[in-house]
Design an enzyme around this catalytic site. Structure first.
Site, short mmCIF file in Angstrom:
data_model
loop_
_atom_site.label_atom_id
_atom_site.label_comp_id
_atom_site.label_asym_id
_atom_site.label_seq_id
_atom_site.Cartn_x
_atom_site.Cartn_y
_atom_site.Cartn_z
N CYS A 76 0.78 -1.24 0.00
CA CYS A 76 0.00 0.00 0.00
C CYS A 76 0.81 1.29 0.00
O CYS A 76 0.61 2.14 -0.87
CB CYS A 76 -0.98 -0.01 1.17
SG CYS A 76 -0.27 -0.48 2.75
N HIS A 131 -1.23 7.04 5.33
CA HIS A 131 -0.19 6.01 5.29
C HIS A 131 1.05 6.45 4.52
O HIS A 131 1.73 5.62 3.89
CB HIS A 131 -0.74 4.70 4.72
CG HIS A 131 -0.07 3.50 5.33
ND1 HIS A 131 -0.28 2.21 4.90
CD2 HIS A 131 0.81 3.40 6.35
CE1 HIS A 131 0.44 1.37 5.61
NE2 HIS A 131 1.12 2.07 6.51
#
Length: 395
Positions: A76, A131
């Site tokens: 990710c 993130h």
């Protein structure tokens, strides 16, 4: 006479410039960039014969373009950094998942997509999973081009309590409601405890759309859902609708998570329509990587018939699901091309230069050293000219 002509020109410029500026801004489409987390190749309804109900994603595919040869990074954080910089991990240096408690983040000398779109008059907002680091305030979203952010600074956690699964005591949910919202502004949002994150992110996206004034410029909305990442959690009403059709309990819960996200996409689309913005909007739906098929983060995804999954560079881990939809007023997708499969090779690093072109702002982006290429020809003009011939997987 020369002085008189100069005076008349100045008066006309003062009167007409605001109208001219509004006209230029009106020609630029709103952009809604939706990221699904850990979505497998065979998970959306238009690929699995409706085993999982994703009617709104399916409509995007039927009325837009499905990317058939589209590749992303295998996990990710690298994909998200690549989407927002137009560069590969080799250059933006986010080579793996960013873990909580580590002093890591997307370097501050990287220019992000919302920063360039802001120069073109866009109002940029983000909600969901960041993130990309929070080592300092300057690494957080509102210091990197976004005017607001609601969601996780890190990689997510429990969908209801918003606590990390790896650091159970850590609560990670923020509401940063203006530019450069750091100390004294950024708020730990305890009121969101107990509310399912997919619903929170959808509601924030709808709120941003509802409060946006097109007269102030086009909208760039970055909607990065936590779904369908582990842990396997969803309100029972979404899971239970599959009780009679999906015997595997894990796949059944996963299906509920995906259907809930699809419902959110439908709510976002409805909000755009209510505001009269939908037909001048470009929507991108992409996964960040393939679905995990082994290990602790597997919660029911499948990449059939592709080999492997997340964490690997087999096609199951890196060949991503993506759909592009555009309203009629954008002029980006002609009626004969709607519902077609784009066979041209494309990579996640291509979004930045492609969206610069779609926003009629390529000149503002030409100073950047992209690894991505402008795919607006194959995407929006149906060009057969090859713009990408390879994908680089090194770090």
């Amino acid at each position: 006479r020369a002085l008189l002509e100069m005076w008349i020109f100045a008066r006309l410029a003062c009167c007409c410039w605001p109208l001219l500026l509004q006209s230029v801004l009106a020609t630029r489409p709103n952009i809604v960039f939706i990221v699904a987390d850990d979505l497998g190749w065979h998970d959306v309804g238009f690929r699995n014969n409706g085993q999982i109900s994703t009617p709104h994603i399916d409509v995007m595919a039927k009325q837009g373009l499905v990317l058939d040869q589209y590749y992303v990074q295998s996990v990710c954080s690298p994909s998200r950094a690549t989407f927002l910089t137009g560069r590969l991990p080799l250059h933006h240096t986010v080579n793996d998942v960013l873990h909580p408690g580590e002093a890591t983040g997307l370097p501050l000398n990287e220019t992000l997509l919302p920063q360039k779109l802001a120069l073109a008059g866009y109002k940029a907002h983000a909600t969901g999973k960041w993130h990309l680091g929070f080592t300092s305030w300057h690494h957080t979203p509102t210091f990197r081009g976004f005017e607001s952010f609601v969601g996780y600074y890190g990689g997510g956690g429990n969908y209801f309590t918003h606590r990390y699964w790896s650091v159970p005591a850590a609560y990670d949910f923020r509401r940063d409601m203006k530019r450069e919202c750091g100390k004294g502004c950024s708020r730990v949002s305890h009121q969101d405890q107990g509310i399912y994150t997919t619903h929170i992110f959808t509601e924030q996206a709808v709120r941003v759309i509802s409060e946006h004034s097109p007269s102030q410029g086009p909208l760039f909305l970055y909607l990065a859902y936590q779904a369908v990442h582990a842990p396997a959690q969803v309100p029972a009403e979404y899971r239970d609708r599959y009780n009679s059709t999906i015997p595997d309990e894990r796949r059944r819960t996963f299906a509920g998570m995906l259907t809930c996200m699809d419902e959110g996409i439908g709510n976002v689309t409805a909000a755009l329509k209510t505001r009269g913005m939908l037909q001048n909007t470009l929507m991108i739906f992409t996964t960040d990587n393939g679905g995990p098929v082994v290990g602790g983060d597997w919660v029911g995804a499948t990449n059939y018939p592709l080999r492997g999954g997340k964490h690997s560079i087999w096609e199951g881990g890196t060949r991503g699901t993506a759909v592009v939809w555009a309203g009629d007023d954008t002029g980006l997708i002609s009626p004969p091309r709607r519902g077609s499969l784009m066979k041209a090779l494309m990579h996640g690093s291509d979004w930045f230069p492609t969206l610069c072109a779609a926003a009629r702002s390529s000149d503002l982006c030409k100073d950047l050293k992209f690894d991505g290429v402008d795919q607006s020809g194959p995407l929006f003009q149906g060009s057969s000219r090859v713009v990408r011939t390879e994908v680089f997987y090194g770090q």
